[in-house]
Design an enzyme around this catalytic site. Structure first.
Site, PDB file in Angstrom:
ATOM      1  CE  LYS A   1       2.212   0.951   9.943  1.00  0.00           C
ATOM      2  NZ  LYS A   1       2.266   0.010  11.080  1.00  0.00           N
TER       3      LYS A   1
ATOM      4  CB  SER B   1      -4.341   3.953   6.820  1.00  0.00           C
ATOM      5  OG  SER B   1      -4.420   2.881   5.895  1.00  0.00           O
TER       6      SER B   1
END
Length: 326
Positions: free
Chosen positions: A52, A302
């Site tokens: 992110k 991720s």
């Protein structure tokens, strides 16, 4: 398949130049223990422990300087909140992160440590709280996924993958609101159209799968998506911007069970020496469930911001199964 006009490979390339000095160029790690030709894109090694940081850094860098100086606000279950807090601190601007009740304690504590103001509200009140801050304090909203600068920033990891590995059959990508897979899909459709982009969700939060199957955005009740341990992918519906990009660039979305997710968390820790949160292990879980399906594959790990009890549970379950088989 080609990406729609709202997202371009040049936007991703520009984002890569913008964020290059502020993120980690994460490694691509071979996983010979996986039962197939698998490589891991280790985004859990970013400064905030998740991909992110790419989208938030690009989005905040591209704000009008006057708007940026007033500060930013977002809502997040954790990783996007950390990313916005990190990028805002880098720019020296205020950040308010609206966090839903019951969010990961590890992620919430990390947001506070980065200097952001944390506001905890019931999950259904997150959007209203953001609206209040944008109106009362004139803060700029940085969406978790449904924003072109965020999508372009997330797509930069796919540029790195293609620089590091030739001839990829499949890229496996965790799916929440669709920002990451939209960025990856934009890059692959432009630069490696033979590579299949496959999204991965928990079977307990499969709104993106249903949306692609039905050809329209399908919303799941938060009471349903909250059941999955993959808290970073509990978005109840994919974004208005991300959905058409996904339709144009994503081959399919597969689902995995909660047991498969925790087994992947354990495998990454024990075999790859990588700490991954359940959301971060989704792509690996899909590969381990059917390695012959995907050919030469890259799985995006991720994120790695896992609560210790969840990691302990995953490791204990794995060890128990190993002992039962011996």
């Amino acid at each position: 398949m080609t990406a729609p006009a709202c997202c371009h490979i040049n936007d991703v390339r520009a984002a890569a130049a913008t964020i290059a000095d502020h993120i980690v160029r994460t490694p691509l790690i071979a996983a010979p223990w996986s039962g197939g030709d698998l490589w891991l894109k280790a985004e859990n090694l970013q400064p905030i422990g998740a991909f992110k940081i790419r989208g938030a850094t690009n989005a905040i860098a591209r704000l009008d300087p006057r708007a940026r100086a007033r500060g930013v606000v977002t809502h997040s279950s954790g990783n996007h909140g950390q990313a916005v807090a990190w990028a805002a601190r880098w720019r020296g601007v205020p950040a308010v992160i609206v966090v839903p009740e019951g969010a990961s304690a590890v992620k919430t504590a990390a947001i506070r440590q980065l200097g952001a103001e944390v506001v905890v509200v019931p999950a259904e009140d997150r959007a209203a709280a953001v609206d209040e801050f944008t109106a009362r304090r004139r803060l700029t909203f940085v969406p978790p996924y449904d924003h072109l600068d965020v999508i372009a920033g997330q797509g930069t990891l796919a540029l790195e993958v293609l620089d590091d590995l030739a001839s990829i059959d499949t890229v496996l990508v965790p799916v929440g609101g669709g920002g990451l897979i939209s960025g990856v899909g934009t890059v692959m459709s432009s630069l490696s159209p033979r590579t299949r982009v496959v999204g991965v969700e928990s079977e307990l939060a499969a709104d993106a799968r249903d949306s692609l199957v039905r050809g329209r955005r399908v919303s799941w009740d938060p009471a349903l998506t909250s059941r999955t341990a993959a808290d970073g992918t509990r978005a109840t519906v994919v974004g208005e911007l991300t959905f058409p990009i996904m339709r144009a660039t994503v081959a399919e979305i597969v689902t995995v069970t909660e047991d498969e997710i925790l087994a992947a968390v354990s495998a990454l820790a024990r075999r790859a020496h990588l700490v991954a949160e359940p959301s971060g292990a989704l792509a690996v879980a899909a590969h381990l469930a059917g390695p012959s399906r995907y050919g030469r594959s890259v799985a995006v790990v991720s994120g790695g911001n896992i609560d210790p009890p969840v990691l302990a549970r995953a490791l204990c379950e794995s060890m128990r199964k190993d002992h039962s088989l011996s």
